[in-house]
Design a protein around this motif. Structure first.
Motif, PDB file in Angstrom:
ATOM      1  N   ASN A 103      45.519  52.035  33.388  1.00 55.46           N
ATOM      2  CA  ASN A 103      46.547  51.041  33.691  1.00 55.46           C
ATOM      3  C   ASN A 103      46.965  51.204  35.144  1.00 55.46           C
ATOM      4  O   ASN A 103      47.915  51.933  35.469  1.00 55.46           O
ATOM      5  CB  ASN A 103      47.739  51.238  32.754  1.00 55.46           C
ATOM      6  CG  ASN A 103      48.717  50.083  32.828  1.00 55.46           C
ATOM      7  OD1 ASN A 103      48.874  49.439  33.861  1.00 55.46           O
ATOM      8  ND2 ASN A 103      49.404  49.820  31.725  1.00 55.46           N
ATOM      9  N   GLN A 221      50.120  54.854  23.281  1.00 54.43           N
ATOM     10  CA  GLN A 221      50.898  53.632  23.477  1.00 54.43           C
ATOM     11  C   GLN A 221      50.961  52.891  22.141  1.00 54.43           C
ATOM     12  O   GLN A 221      50.076  53.042  21.298  1.00 54.43           O
ATOM     13  CB  GLN A 221      50.276  52.778  24.595  1.00 54.43           C
ATOM     14  CG  GLN A 221      48.843  52.415  24.393  1.00 54.43           C
ATOM     15  CD  GLN A 221      48.656  50.927  24.178  1.00 54.43           C
ATOM     16  OE1 GLN A 221      49.554  50.234  23.720  1.00 54.43           O
ATOM     17  NE2 GLN A 221      47.493  50.434  24.491  1.00 54.43           N
ATOM     18  N   ASN A 223      51.968  49.438  21.980  1.00 53.64           N
ATOM     19  CA  ASN A 223      52.068  48.000  22.183  1.00 53.64           C
ATOM     20  C   ASN A 223      50.919  47.488  23.045  1.00 53.64           C
ATOM     21  O   ASN A 223      51.044  47.405  24.272  1.00 53.64           O
ATOM     22  CB  ASN A 223      53.420  47.657  22.835  1.00 53.64           C
ATOM     23  CG  ASN A 223      53.707  46.177  22.786  1.00 53.64           C
ATOM     24  OD1 ASN A 223      52.791  45.355  22.766  1.00 53.64           O
ATOM     25  ND2 ASN A 223      54.974  45.828  22.765  1.00 53.64           N
ATOM     26  N   PRO A 224      49.793  47.145  22.421  1.00 54.32           N
ATOM     27  CA  PRO A 224      48.636  46.713  23.202  1.00 54.32           C
ATOM     28  C   PRO A 224      48.859  45.399  23.952  1.00 54.32           C
ATOM     29  O   PRO A 224      48.231  45.159  24.981  1.00 54.32           O
ATOM     30  CB  PRO A 224      47.523  46.567  22.147  1.00 54.32           C
ATOM     31  CG  PRO A 224      48.222  46.427  20.853  1.00 54.32           C
ATOM     32  CD  PRO A 224      49.504  47.159  20.974  1.00 54.32           C
ATOM     33  N   LEU A 225      49.764  44.569  23.448  1.00 55.91           N
ATOM     34  CA  LEU A 225      50.013  43.284  24.125  1.00 55.91           C
ATOM     35  C   LEU A 225      50.714  43.533  25.462  1.00 55.91           C
ATOM     36  O   LEU A 225      50.357  42.957  26.497  1.00 55.91           O
ATOM     37  CB  LEU A 225      50.870  42.374  23.234  1.00 55.91           C
ATOM     38  CG  LEU A 225      51.135  40.965  23.745  1.00 55.91           C
ATOM     39  CD1 LEU A 225      49.828  40.257  24.118  1.00 55.91           C
ATOM     40  CD2 LEU A 225      51.893  40.151  22.708  1.00 55.91           C
ATOM     41  N   ASP A 227      50.525  46.179  27.130  1.00 54.63           N
ATOM     42  CA  ASP A 227      49.558  46.878  27.960  1.00 54.63           C
ATOM     43  C   ASP A 227      48.662  45.897  28.724  1.00 54.63           C
ATOM     44  O   ASP A 227      48.398  46.073  29.906  1.00 54.63           O
ATOM     45  CB  ASP A 227      48.698  47.772  27.071  1.00 54.63           C
ATOM     46  CG  ASP A 227      48.407  49.088  27.712  1.00 54.63           C
ATOM     47  OD1 ASP A 227      47.338  49.650  27.436  1.00 54.63           O
ATOM     48  OD2 ASP A 227      49.236  49.563  28.514  1.00 54.63           O
ATOM     49  N   VAL A 228      48.211  44.875  28.029  1.00 56.67           N
ATOM     50  CA  VAL A 228      47.392  43.836  28.676  1.00 56.67           C
ATOM     51  C   VAL A 228      48.211  43.170  29.782  1.00 56.67           C
ATOM     52  O   VAL A 228      47.756  43.006  30.906  1.00 56.67           O
ATOM     53  CB  VAL A 228      46.955  42.738  27.673  1.00 56.67           C
ATOM     54  CG1 VAL A 228      46.203  41.628  28.388  1.00 56.67           C
ATOM     55  CG2 VAL A 228      46.114  43.303  26.581  1.00 56.67           C
ATOM     56  N   CYS A 229      49.444  42.813  29.443  1.00 59.02           N
ATOM     57  CA  CYS A 229      50.294  42.081  30.386  1.00 59.02           C
ATOM     58  C   CYS A 229      50.589  42.899  31.637  1.00 59.02           C
ATOM     59  O   CYS A 229      50.534  42.381  32.752  1.00 59.02           O
ATOM     60  CB  CYS A 229      51.611  41.696  29.723  1.00 59.02           C
ATOM     61  SG  CYS A 229      51.413  40.319  28.610  1.00 59.02           S
ATOM     62  N   GLY A 231      48.853  45.098  32.991  1.00 56.72           N
ATOM     63  CA  GLY A 231      47.654  45.136  33.824  1.00 56.72           C
ATOM     64  C   GLY A 231      47.437  43.864  34.617  1.00 56.72           C
ATOM     65  O   GLY A 231      46.686  43.852  35.591  1.00 56.72           O
TER      66      GLY A 231
ATOM     67  N   ASN B 201      44.812  55.972  23.877  1.00 52.57           N
ATOM     68  CA  ASN B 201      45.315  56.334  22.556  1.00 52.57           C
ATOM     69  C   ASN B 201      46.308  55.289  22.084  1.00 52.57           C
ATOM     70  O   ASN B 201      47.388  55.154  22.650  1.00 52.57           O
ATOM     71  CB  ASN B 201      45.973  57.722  22.612  1.00 52.57           C
ATOM     72  CG  ASN B 201      46.174  58.316  21.226  1.00 52.57           C
ATOM     73  OD1 ASN B 201      45.741  57.743  20.230  1.00 52.57           O
ATOM     74  ND2 ASN B 201      46.815  59.470  21.162  1.00 52.57           N
ATOM     75  N   LEU B 202      45.897  54.507  21.099  1.00 56.35           N
ATOM     76  CA  LEU B 202      46.759  53.450  20.568  1.00 56.35           C
ATOM     77  C   LEU B 202      47.157  53.787  19.146  1.00 56.35           C
ATOM     78  O   LEU B 202      46.303  54.136  18.334  1.00 56.35           O
ATOM     79  CB  LEU B 202      46.009  52.112  20.580  1.00 56.35           C
ATOM     80  CG  LEU B 202      46.637  50.964  19.772  1.00 56.35           C
ATOM     81  CD1 LEU B 202      47.949  50.514  20.375  1.00 56.35           C
ATOM     82  CD2 LEU B 202      45.683  49.785  19.682  1.00 56.35           C
ATOM     83  N   ARG B 220      56.065  42.558  17.852  1.00 49.95           N
ATOM     84  CA  ARG B 220      55.739  42.852  19.248  1.00 49.95           C
ATOM     85  C   ARG B 220      54.357  42.336  19.637  1.00 49.95           C
ATOM     86  O   ARG B 220      54.040  42.247  20.826  1.00 49.95           O
ATOM     87  CB  ARG B 220      55.897  44.349  19.556  1.00 49.95           C
ATOM     88  CG  ARG B 220      54.908  45.265  18.886  1.00 49.95           C
ATOM     89  CD  ARG B 220      55.125  46.744  19.227  1.00 49.95           C
ATOM     90  NE  ARG B 220      56.051  47.394  18.341  1.00 49.95           N
ATOM     91  CZ  ARG B 220      55.870  48.622  17.817  1.00 49.95           C
ATOM     92  NH1 ARG B 220      54.795  49.310  18.093  1.00 49.95           N
ATOM     93  NH2 ARG B 220      56.768  49.152  17.026  1.00 49.95           N
ATOM     94  N   PHE B 227      42.856  42.397  19.355  1.00 48.77           N
ATOM     95  CA  PHE B 227      42.993  43.166  20.592  1.00 48.77           C
ATOM     96  C   PHE B 227      41.723  43.964  20.845  1.00 48.77           C
ATOM     97  O   PHE B 227      41.172  44.577  19.921  1.00 48.77           O
ATOM     98  CB  PHE B 227      44.194  44.114  20.504  1.00 48.77           C
ATOM     99  CG  PHE B 227      45.496  43.387  20.475  1.00 48.77           C
ATOM    100  CD1 PHE B 227      46.019  42.941  19.266  1.00 48.77           C
ATOM    101  CD2 PHE B 227      46.195  43.126  21.651  1.00 48.77           C
ATOM    102  CE1 PHE B 227      47.214  42.231  19.223  1.00 48.77           C
ATOM    103  CE2 PHE B 227      47.394  42.423  21.610  1.00 48.77           C
ATOM    104  CZ  PHE B 227      47.902  41.979  20.405  1.00 48.77           C
ATOM    105  N   SER B 268      43.283  41.870  31.188  1.00 47.76           N
ATOM    106  CA  SER B 268      43.483  42.535  32.457  1.00 47.76           C
ATOM    107  C   SER B 268      42.446  43.640  32.613  1.00 47.76           C
ATOM    108  O   SER B 268      41.796  44.042  31.651  1.00 47.76           O
ATOM    109  CB  SER B 268      44.903  43.097  32.578  1.00 47.76           C
ATOM    110  OG  SER B 268      45.140  44.064  31.586  1.00 47.76           O
ATOM    111  N   SER B 270      41.482  47.362  34.788  1.00 52.84           N
ATOM    112  CA  SER B 270      41.864  48.450  35.686  1.00 52.84           C
ATOM    113  C   SER B 270      40.608  49.167  36.135  1.00 52.84           C
ATOM    114  O   SER B 270      39.731  49.454  35.312  1.00 52.84           O
ATOM    115  CB  SER B 270      42.775  49.449  34.970  1.00 52.84           C
ATOM    116  OG  SER B 270      44.076  48.955  34.851  1.00 52.84           O
ATOM    117  N   ARG B 282      41.246  45.162  29.058  1.00 51.65           N
ATOM    118  CA  ARG B 282      42.047  44.958  27.843  1.00 51.65           C
ATOM    119  C   ARG B 282      42.205  43.470  27.588  1.00 51.65           C
ATOM    120  O   ARG B 282      42.480  42.697  28.505  1.00 51.65           O
ATOM    121  CB  ARG B 282      43.413  45.579  28.007  1.00 51.65           C
ATOM    122  CG  ARG B 282      43.396  47.075  28.219  1.00 51.65           C
ATOM    123  CD  ARG B 282      44.747  47.644  27.940  1.00 51.65           C
ATOM    124  NE  ARG B 282      44.906  48.969  28.478  1.00 51.65           N
ATOM    125  CZ  ARG B 282      44.537  50.085  27.855  1.00 51.65           C
ATOM    126  NH1 ARG B 282      43.971  50.017  26.687  1.00 51.65           N
ATOM    127  NH2 ARG B 282      44.727  51.253  28.417  1.00 51.65           N
TER     128      ARG B 282
END
Lengths: 243, 317
Positions: A103, A221, A223-225, A227-229, A231, B201-202, B220, B227, B268, B270, B282
C-alpha cells in the motif's frame, strides 16, 4: 509513575495527563496534517454518500487500522525491554514494512510521520535518549524504514505512558485526524465533527480491546474495500491531502 | 532442497517440477484425498500445468489441505482450479447443496475450527510459478483460513517469477447469502532469499455474538461482492515483465474524479519497491464477472504470451 487501569484509560496522575494533552494537540509538529487516514480517496470513490454515514465509515476504518497497526505500536513499546533494543526495532520494522509495501500511500504516510515523531521526541522531550537517537540515525542513513506505529510505541514508552494509554491515544489520533479531515473537506461542519468524535469513544475503545493482545504475526487488515480506495489516492485528479 | 511434507496425510499434496530442455515435467505430483491434482497441457514450451481440485468441489469444516510446491532449475508451472472453491460449514450443508462428501479420518490432533489451506512454494531463480485459481466462495456460517508462503530466490543473474491471484466472493448470492460466513482469513507471505518482503493478511470475521442477517463486516464492503489481490513479480525483460509493465501503465494513466456513488469496478496498484517489476494490484467489483473481465482485459492483458492463448481463454471463460 502511572498506574492506569484497563477500565479508565487515563490515570489520575497529573503529569501524565499534561503529557497526553500535549500529544493530542493538532498543532503537534508530526506532519499528520497532510494525511487524511484514507478518507479523501474513499470519499471521492463515493463511499461516504452523506455526513450521516461518516461515523460507520470511521469505525470500520479504525477497526482495520487497529488490527493492522496496534501490534506494531506494542512491539515498538516493548523493544526497550529486550537485550538488544535496536535489533528488536529492526525486526519489528521489517515485518511492518512487509505489510505496508502493498500500500504505497499508507506506507508513505507512515514513514513521514515516523521520523517526525522521533524528531519531536529528541527536540522537545528527551534530547539524550540514546535508543531513539540511534534509531533515527539508522532511518536517515536508509538502513531501516522507520514506520510510524513502531516509533509511536517507542516514544510513548520512553515518556512513561502506559501501554493502555498508548494504544488508546494511537486510535484517538487516527479518529481525530479522520474527523478533522472531514471538516476540511467540507463533508461535515466543525460542531458535527466534535459531536461525532465524542460519540466514537465506545466503538473505538472496543476496537482497542480487541487488538490489545495481537502479535505482529496476527497483524492484518479487515477492510479490503478501504484498502483498494486508499491505493487510488495518487490517481485522484484533484486532492487536498498527501495521503 | 526442502524435504517433502508427509503427503500421505489426508488433504496433503506435493508437486515437484524439473525442466528437461524444452519441457517441464512432474517429478512428483501426488495428492491425498480429498485433495487431487490433474496435470494438463498448456501447449507452451516448458510450461507445465495442473488443476487443483477438492473432491466435492469444496472444503468442509475440519478439512486441512497442505500443498508443497517445488520448482527446480528452469521449471515453469501454472496451477489453476476447476470452478470456484466452496467452503462449507459442515457435511450437512454440503449435502443440502447437492454435493455428497465422505471424509476419511486420519489426522492427529484436535479438530480444527473450519477449513484450512496452506501452500508452501519453493521457486528456483530461473523458474516461474503462476497460481491462478477461481475465487473462493464461503457459505453461510463457514470458517476458512488460508496461508500461502512463497520462497523466491535469486542467484545474481536471475530471480524467481511469480503471478499469484487470491480472490473471494460474498457467498452464494443467488441464495441470498451475502457476507454470511463466519470467518474468511487469507495470509500471503513472500520471501526472497529467506527475507520476508511482502505480507498480505486479510481477516473478515463476524463479531456479532449471535448470528444476525447482517454480519458485522457486511456494511463496510457494500456494494462490492468480489475482491481480488493480484501479486506479480517479474524481474528482467521477458513476456511476463511486459504484462506487469502494461498493468503499471494502465494504472498510471488513470485520472480519478469524484463520484457520488461507488463505481462498479475499482482498483489500485502499488509498486513493490524491493523487487524489479513487482506489483500488488487490488480490485473490488460489484460482480465476480466484472472482476474477472478486468483481470482478463487490463491487469493480466497479454498473459496469453506467457501461458498460451488456449489456456488464457479457458482461465477467463
Amino acid at each position: 509513575m502511572m498506574a492506569a487501569s484497563v477500565n479508565s484509560p487515563f490515570s489520575a496522575d497529573d503529569k501524565s495527563n499534561w503529557l497526553l494533552y500535549l500529544l493530542t494537540d493538532s498543532a503537534l509538529p508530526t506532519g499528520g496534517f497532510v494525511a487524511s487516514s484514507g478518507l479523501e480517496a474513499s470519499f471521492q470513490a463515493g463511499l461516504i454518500p452523506s455526513a450521516s454515514t461518516l461515523p460507520d465509515f470511521t469505525l470500520s476504518a479504525a477497526h482495520s487500522f487497529a488490527f493492522n497497526t496496534v501490534p506494531f505500536v506494542r512491539a515498538g513499546y516493548y523493544t526497550v525491554d529486550s537485550e538488544d533494543p535496536i535489533a528488536a526495532l529492526e525486526d519489528a520494522d521489517a515485518t511492518c514494512e512487509a505489510l505496508m509495501i502493498g500500500n504505497t500511500v499508507a506506507r508513505r504516510a507512515s514513514l513521514a510521520q515516523g521520523v517526525a515523531m522521533l524528531t519531536l521526541h529528541i527536540k522537545c522531550f528527551s534530547p539524550d535518549d540514546e535508543v531513539v537517537k540511534q534509531w533515527k540515525k539508522m532511518i536517515r542513513a536508509g538502513k531501516v524504514d522507520g514506520h510510524f506505529a513502531i516509533c509511536f510505541g517507542l516514544v510513548c514508552r520512553q515518556l512513561s505512558v502506559s501501554i493502555e494509554n498508548t494504544s488508546h491515544l494511537w486510535l484517538y489520533l487516527f479518529t481525530r485526524t479522520l474527523y478533522s479531515s472531514a471538516v476540511r473537506m467540507n463533508i461535515i461542519g466543525p460542531y458535527e465533527a466534535q459531536r461525532m468524535l465524542l460519540r466514537a469513544k465506545e466503538g473505538i475503545e472496543d476496537v482497542v480491546q480487541k487488538t490489545m493482545h495481537l502479535t505482529m504475526d496476527d497483524a492484518c487488515q479487515t477492510n479490503p474495500l478501504l484498502d483498494v480506495c486508499q491505493g487510488m489516492h495518487d490517481r485522484l485528479y484533484t486532492r487536498l491531502f498527501n495521503s | 532442497m526442502p524435504l517433502p511434507i508427509a503427503d500421505f496425510l489426508p488433504g496433503a499434496g506435493s508437486i515437484i517440477c524439473n525442466s528437461f530442455g524444452t519441457a517441464t515435467k512432474f517429478t512428483r505430483c501426488h495428492a491425498q484425498y480429498p485433495l487431487k491434482f490433474i496435470p494438463t497441457s498448456t501447449h507452451v514450451d516448458n510450461l507445465a500445468a495442473a488443476y487443483i481440485l477438492s473432491y466435492g468441489g469444496g472444503m468442509l469444516s475440519g478439512d486441512e489441505v497442505d500443498m508443497t510446491i517445488e520448482l527446480n532449475k528452469n521449471a515453469d508451472l501454472l496451477l489453476m482450479t476447476q470452478g470456484s472453491t466452496k467452503i462449507f460449514k459442515d457435511r450437512e450443508q454440503s449435502a443440502v447443496a447437492g454435493i455428497p462428501i465422505s471424509r476419511l479420518p486420519g489426522r492427529d490432533g484436535p479438530v480444527i475450527d473450519g477449513a484450512s489451506q496452506t501452500i508452501d512454494a519453493f521457486v528456483s531463480p530461473t523458474s516461474m510459478l503462476l497460481l491462478l485459481p477461481d475465487p473462493v466462495t464461503s457459505f453461510k456460517h463457514s470458517i476458512y483460513t488460508s496461508y500461502q508462503k512463497f520462497h523466491l530466490t535469486s542467484d545474481g543473474t536471475s530471480t524467481s517469477q511469480l503471478v499469484l491471484l487470491d480472490w473471494f466472493t460474498s457467498g452464494r448470492i443467488a441464495r441470498g447469502e451475502k457476507w454470511h460466513f463466519k470467518k474468511y482469513a487469507s495470509k500471503i507471505d513472500i520471501r526472497l532469499d529467506g527475507r520476508l518482503l511482502i505480507r498480505d493478511n486479510l481477516v473478515l470475521e463476524d463479531e456479532n455474538k449471535e448470528w444476525m442477517p447482517i454480519s458485522s463486516f457486511a456494511s463496510r464492503l457494500h456494494p462490492h461482492t468480489c475482491f481480488a489481490t493480484l501479486i506479480m513479480i517479474a524481474p528482467g525483460q521477458n513476456e511476463l515483465s511486459h504484462v506487469v509493465q502494461h498493468c503499471v501503465e494502465a494504472f498510471d494513466r488513470l485520472s480519478i474524479g469524484q463520484v457520488k456513488a461507488p463505481k462498479d469496478l475499482i482498483w489500485s496498484l502499488s509498486r513493490l519497491r524491493h523487487v524489479e517489476n513487482g506489483v500488488m494490484v487490488r480490485v473490488a467489483g460489484t460482480t465476480t464477472e466484472m472482476v474477472k473481465n478486468f483481470l482478463k482485459n487490463e491487469a493480466l492483458a497479454n498473459l496469453d504470451t506467457v501461458i498460451g492463448h488456449g489456456m488464457y481463454e479457458k482461465l477467463f471463460s
